[in-house]
Design a protein around this motif. Structure first.
Motif, mmCIF file in Angstrom:
data_model
loop_
_atom_site.group_PDB
_atom_site.id
_atom_site.type_symbol
_atom_site.label_atom_id
_atom_site.label_comp_id
_atom_site.label_asym_id
_atom_site.label_seq_id
_atom_site.Cartn_x
_atom_site.Cartn_y
_atom_site.Cartn_z
ATOM 1 N N GLY A 303 0.785 -1.234 0.000
ATOM 2 C CA GLY A 303 0.000 0.000 0.000
ATOM 3 C C GLY A 303 0.813 1.277 0.000
ATOM 4 N N MET A 304 1.938 1.316 -0.734
ATOM 5 C CA MET A 304 2.742 2.536 -0.841
ATOM 6 C C MET A 304 2.566 3.102 -2.246
ATOM 7 S SD MET A 304 6.174 1.205 1.130
ATOM 8 C CE MET A 304 6.959 2.810 1.042
ATOM 9 N N PRO A 305 1.702 4.097 -2.423
ATOM 10 C CA PRO A 305 1.375 4.592 -3.766
ATOM 11 C C PRO A 305 2.576 5.024 -4.592
ATOM 12 C CG PRO A 305 -0.149 5.489 -2.143
ATOM 13 C CD PRO A 305 0.932 4.788 -1.379
ATOM 14 N N ALA A 306 3.543 5.685 -3.971
ATOM 15 C CA ALA A 306 4.690 6.179 -4.738
ATOM 16 C C ALA A 306 5.484 5.025 -5.336
ATOM 17 C CB ALA A 306 5.587 7.027 -3.847
ATOM 18 N N ARG A 307 5.720 3.971 -4.544
ATOM 19 C CA ARG A 307 6.466 2.822 -5.058
ATOM 20 C C ARG A 307 5.664 2.093 -6.135
ATOM 21 N NH1 ARG A 307 10.970 1.810 -2.849
ATOM 22 N NH2 ARG A 307 11.004 -0.161 -3.992
ATOM 23 N N ILE A 308 4.354 1.995 -5.950
ATOM 24 C CA ILE A 308 3.507 1.314 -6.931
ATOM 25 C C ILE A 308 3.523 2.073 -8.258
ATOM 26 C CG2 ILE A 308 1.134 0.626 -7.448
ATOM 27 C CD1 ILE A 308 0.749 0.286 -4.405
ATOM 28 N N GLN A 309 3.460 3.397 -8.175
ATOM 29 C CA GLN A 309 3.452 4.188 -9.396
ATOM 30 C C GLN A 309 4.769 4.054 -10.151
ATOM 31 O OE1 GLN A 309 2.590 8.318 -8.781
ATOM 32 N NE2 GLN A 309 2.838 8.842 -10.952
ATOM 33 N N VAL A 310 5.883 4.069 -9.437
ATOM 34 C CA VAL A 310 7.188 3.920 -10.089
ATOM 35 C C VAL A 310 7.294 2.560 -10.769
ATOM 36 C CG1 VAL A 310 9.659 3.659 -9.648
ATOM 37 C CG2 VAL A 310 8.410 5.558 -8.630
ATOM 38 N N LEU A 311 6.781 1.523 -10.118
ATOM 39 C CA LEU A 311 6.835 0.192 -10.724
ATOM 40 C C LEU A 311 5.946 0.113 -11.959
ATOM 41 C CD1 LEU A 311 8.044 -2.598 -10.538
ATOM 42 C CD2 LEU A 311 6.198 -3.264 -8.997
ATOM 43 N N TYR A 312 4.782 0.745 -11.912
ATOM 44 C CA TYR A 312 3.941 0.810 -13.111
ATOM 45 C C TYR A 312 4.684 1.514 -14.250
ATOM 46 C CZ TYR A 312 -0.634 -0.941 -11.555
ATOM 47 O OH TYR A 312 -1.674 -1.731 -11.172
ATOM 48 N N GLU A 313 5.376 2.598 -13.924
ATOM 49 C CA GLU A 313 6.111 3.326 -14.954
ATOM 50 C C GLU A 313 7.219 2.462 -15.560
ATOM 51 O OE1 GLU A 313 5.536 6.103 -16.320
ATOM 52 O OE2 GLU A 313 3.951 6.898 -15.038
ATOM 53 N N ARG A 314 7.874 1.667 -14.725
ATOM 54 C CA ARG A 314 8.901 0.766 -15.247
ATOM 55 C C ARG A 314 8.275 -0.261 -16.195
ATOM 56 N NH1 ARG A 314 12.299 -1.705 -10.374
ATOM 57 N NH2 ARG A 314 13.278 -2.763 -12.162
ATOM 58 N N ALA A 315 7.087 -0.755 -15.839
ATOM 59 C CA ALA A 315 6.433 -1.779 -16.656
ATOM 60 C C ALA A 315 5.997 -1.221 -18.010
ATOM 61 C CB ALA A 315 5.237 -2.362 -15.901
ATOM 62 N N ILE A 316 5.387 -0.031 -18.006
ATOM 63 C CA ILE A 316 4.898 0.504 -19.282
ATOM 64 C C ILE A 316 6.045 0.986 -20.162
ATOM 65 C CG2 ILE A 316 2.668 1.156 -18.323
ATOM 66 C CD1 ILE A 316 3.638 4.004 -18.170
ATOM 67 N N THR A 317 7.201 1.264 -19.578
ATOM 68 C CA THR A 317 8.352 1.605 -20.396
ATOM 69 C C THR A 317 8.790 0.402 -21.226
ATOM 70 O OG1 THR A 317 9.100 3.237 -18.773
ATOM 71 C CG2 THR A 317 10.728 2.449 -20.354
ATOM 72 N N GLU A 318 8.677 -0.784 -20.652
ATOM 73 C CA GLU A 318 9.028 -2.000 -21.383
ATOM 74 C C GLU A 318 7.883 -2.521 -22.238
ATOM 75 O OE1 GLU A 318 11.456 -5.099 -19.896
ATOM 76 O OE2 GLU A 318 11.905 -4.046 -18.031
ATOM 77 N N PHE A 319 6.640 -2.269 -21.822
ATOM 78 C CA PHE A 319 5.470 -2.767 -22.560
ATOM 79 C C PHE A 319 4.505 -1.606 -22.821
ATOM 80 C CE2 PHE A 319 7.099 -6.171 -19.852
ATOM 81 C CZ PHE A 319 7.365 -7.157 -20.794
ATOM 82 N N PRO A 320 4.900 -0.696 -23.711
ATOM 83 C CA PRO A 320 4.106 0.542 -23.883
ATOM 84 C C PRO A 320 2.780 0.348 -24.596
ATOM 85 C CG PRO A 320 5.913 0.495 -25.444
ATOM 86 C CD PRO A 320 6.100 -0.699 -24.569
#
Length: 829
Positions: A303-320
């Motif tokens: 439940g840490m929004p900042a960490r979750i958002q960064v991980l989402y950004e990493r994922a969409i960078t690889e799978f845009p």
């Protein structure tokens, strides 16, 4: 390797020499170079034509940019990149290539060039959160921004703002985030060296700033945390606060820092195996994406929004261009942040990466509405969405409805914007023009028109316009009952009874889909009962009665035709099958087969020990059993079934007066509300195969049987059925001898004529008949023929459910089982 990375490796930066087109030394390869240039020109013209016709062709954009880099046409190259960036987000590698080309052409120290490249960096880090691009961005500012390079107060403030933006965007990147933290610390340490030794206060303030950066970094789980701790202790030793640098012991440092570091280290260890999975080489994209999803579920459990958002950004960078990933990301932001520039920016990038996903556009509009975006911006996004090629027409319908919803809400609320109703009307008109050809006679289009008509009356205050909407709807969806009911409901709600009555008069005689024609007739009668006079009701009844009779007759005819067609198809399939796989026995004439079956010497080996009395042709749910051979069933299935079966008829209903075209499905549907059907057996003529209007229906228990008998005198295909309970005890006489028949044979001919029993049954009955000689036969002949009319209408002593009669007291002699001859007399009599 991605297309953009391949472009970077294969292409060299442009030079001013390319831009100016300076002459090169002559060589022996001039001819080949000329041919290459001609070929490139043809390719460029072809790609320009393709992009003019289809601007959404991503691969064509990449090829066009690659060719322009080879030719050195800088102006065209810039325009091509700008055109592509308006439609698609560019990958970090493509942004770095673009910036590299710009730096090779101009001097970045020029104010106009510096501003242009700075703008490219800002656009690049907006599209994707790339650590390498952020580091390039920071180095560029430090090198080419005069104020930052000279460490002026304004420059220092500008650099710190840039570092903080980088940390906010990617400082929690577990694998590479430490690069930005280290760059930030090095910059602050450089500033410390520029402070005069005599200014102790400024020097101490800068030391505290560096110490705070160390503390912040040590409290975050990042790769190589032990090296950061060692660097921190080294730095503290230089400030004469620590003695032992080599030790990793946390005793010497601040307790709060030690506690934060320990927690961060535990968090890192808990995520280490997940990081290994997503960074593992030589795995498929689907596997890596699944590892990302598992990682995201793990982070969401914390439940840490900042960490979750960064991980989402990493994922969409690889799978845009993975729609599910964007949908999941935006759904999470809607639930946590709801409004703000962060959510709007993510939706902007999502719709550029996956413009064909209608749900993303719909949620984008809702997000902008929550943030109280201006009507101008909302209209612009809506127009963009209509230019995209969505997957289905229903997505366009939802898009139009979402737009209308937003306009309606702003008009009915105390919004500062003064919206006119004509915006809603224009949106509905555009939706109708586009969707009507594709959604004719569908519930979605009907909902659109109903919504439109309601808003015309509520917001537009124009009943004439509302009626016009319904009239247009009837032209497109006139065969749907709901369209007429919606029009009538609007008039009734407004109190226009005469107008509603006139609509009934228009539509009661129309052919509507399904049972709509009957339903609208009954609806008119209910309407007149509730709102009309007696004369109005009589008039409606006079109109709808012949119409209902006509519809009923039409449906009976259709069902009859359907049954006849099904029977013809069945016979045709049977003939075709016999032609394909017949044997000598199947090709024999009926009389020859009867002689063979009557003579045991001519019978097949497997039938020599079977009772010859069971040689009737028996249909089991459409299967002809002849010497254990199978024919086609109506459903196209083949199955084996024992010829000899007994039925106790303990819970059986006998049905007569059945329409000749009625089949198993009709009877099953007739008793559908009763339920509990085990088997259905229809009596057919032996040679013609036609139904004799009689059937037996077996039920699970007496409760279901009683409910079935209660449907007596109800109609099936226009004929009233006679339904009664079948009594298996033959007039109440039950033999105590275990050898006495307790049921009737499956092949017993109850018709009294040459006939057979056709049945629909499960494998519930599997009893064998040991004596079936009571079948209707002449003496010395296995096939009896009764002359005259159907005097066999109530076989097996059928009695209504609950019938009781004063039975005579059975004497002792009555307990004796009857012989076969006595059974014959009972049937013939």
């Amino acid at each position: 390797m991605s297309d953009s990375e391949q472009i970077m490796e294969e292409s060299q930066p442009l030079t001013e020499e390319n831009e100016r087109g300076e002459d090169k030394p002559m060589s022996n390869s001039d001819d080949s170079d000329s041919e290459d240039e001609a070929q490139q020109s043809l390719q460029l013209e072809s790609l320009e034509t393709e992009l003019a016709a289809n601007p959404s062709n991503y691969d064509a954009h990449l090829q066009y940019i690659t060719l322009l880099r080879r030719t050195g046409d800088v102006d065209k190259l810039r325009r091509a990149r700008e055109a592509m960036s308006e439609l698609f987000p560019l990958s970090p590698a493509m942004w770095r290539q673009w910036i590299k080309d710009e730096l090779s052409l101009v001097t970045a120290s020029r104010p106009e060039a510096f501003s242009r490249i700075l703008n490219l960096y800002e656009r690049g880090v907006f599209d994707y959160k790339s650590i390498s691009l952020w580091c390039d961005y920071i180095n560029f500012v430090q090198e080419f921004d005069p104020m930052v390079r000279q460490c002026t107060p304004t420059g220092i403030s500008k650099a710190r703002d840039l570092f903080e933006s980088a940390l906010t965007a990617a400082g929690l990147h577990l694998a590479e985030g430490s690069k930005i933290w280290e760059a930030y610390r090095i910059y602050e340490q450089t500033i410390l060296l520029t402070i005069d030794e005599t200014d102790a206060q400024a020097k101490e303030k800068q030391v505290q700033r560096i110490r705070s950066l160390f503390h912040r970094q040590l409290s975050i789980p990042l790769a190589d945390m032990s090296s950061t701790l060692t660097a921190y202790k080294t730095w503290e030793m230089e400030q004469r606060n620590l003695q032992d640098v080599e030790s990793i012991d946390l005793v010497d440092i601040d307790p709060n820092v030690a506690s934060s570091y320990q927690k961060a280290l535990e968090m890192y260890n808990a995520r280490f195996h997940l990081e290994e999975q997503i960074l593992r080489p030589n795995i498929s994209d689907s596997e890596r994406l699944q590892h990302y999803m598992n990682y995201l579920k793990f982070e969401q459990s914390y439940g840490m929004p900042a960490r979750i958002q960064v991980l989402y950004e990493r994922a969409i960078t690889e799978f845009p261009i993975t729609p599910d990933l964007w949908l999941d990301y935006t759904r999470y932001l809607d639930n946590t942040l709801k409004v703000g520039n962060i959510v709007n920016n993510v939706y902007s990038r999502a719709t550029k990466n996956c413009p064909w996903v209608g749900e993303l556009w719909i949620r984008y509009l809702l997000c902008l509405e929550r943030g109280h975006t201006s009507e101008k911006d909302l209209s612009e996004i809506f127009e963009k969405s209509l230019q995209c090629s969505l997957s289905t027409v229903d997505e366009y319908l939802d898009l139009f409805l979402t737009r209308v919803d937003g306009l309606r809400r702003r008009m009915t609320s105390n919004s500062e914007e003064d919206l006119e109703y004509k915006l809603i009307r224009e949106t509905f008109q555009r939706a109708s023009e586009y969707l009507s050809p594709h959604l004719k006679n569908t519930e979605g289009l009907l909902h659109l028109y109903a919504y439109w008509a309601r808003l015309e009356t509520k917001l537009g205050k124009d009943i004439t316009a509302a009626r016009g909407v319904w009239e247009n709807c009837l032209k497109i969806c006139g065969s749907m009952l709901e369209s007429w009911n919606g029009y009538i409901a609007m008039e009734v709600e407004l109190g226009h009874i005469n107008e509603a009555r006139s609509i009934y008069k228009r539509c009661y005689s129309k052919r509507l889909s399904g049972t709509g024609s009957e339903d609208i007739c009954h609806s008119w009668l209910r309407f007149e009962r509730e709102f009309g006079k007696l004369e109005d009701f009589d008039h409606a009844l006079h109109k709808v009665t012949p119409r209902l009779e006509e519809l009923q007759l039409f449906r009976i005819q259709q069902e009859s035709k359907s049954a006849e067609e099904s029977e013809r198809n069945l016979k045709r399939n049977a003939r075709e099958k016999r032609k394909l796989g017949s044997d000598i026995t199947e090709e024999q004439s009926p009389s020859k087969r009867l002689r063979d079956m009557g003579n045991p010497r001519n019978a097949p080996e497997e039938n020599k020990y079977k009772d010859q009395n069971t040689s009737h042709v028996t249909k089991v749910e459409g299967v002809n059993l002849k010497n254990n051979k199978m024919d086609d069933t109506p459903s196209g299935q083949q199955f084996s079934h024992e010829k000899n079966k007994t039925y106790s008829d303990q819970c059986t209903a006998f049905i007569s007066n059945i329409h000749p075209t009625a089949n198993y499905e009709h009877i099953r549907n007739f008793f559908n509300d009763v339920g509990g059907i085990v088997a259905i057996r229809i009596l057919h003529d032996k040679f013609t195969g036609k139904s004799r209007g009689l059937a037996y229906v077996d039920f699970l228990d007496d409760e279901h049987l009683a409910a079935a008998v209660a449907k007596n005198k109800q109609k099936l295909i226009g004929k009233k059925l006679s339904i009664a309970r079948s009594d298996p005890k033959r007039g109440g006489r039950e033999s105590s001898n275990s050898k006495t028949l307790t049921g009737h044979a499956h092949t017993t001919n109850h018709s009294g004529k040459k006939g057979s029993v056709s049945e629909e049954t499960d494998d519930t009955y599997n009893g064998d008949i040991k004596d079936a000689k009571f079948s209707s036969r002449k003496q010395g002949n296995d096939n009896i023929l009764l002359r005259g009319k159907n005097t066999f209408a109530v076989p097996r002593n059928v009695r209504p459910l609950g019938f009781t009669a004063n039975k005579p007291i059975a004497e002792e002699g009555d307990e004796k089982p009857k012989s076969n001859e006595e059974f014959r007399k009972m049937f013939i009599r």
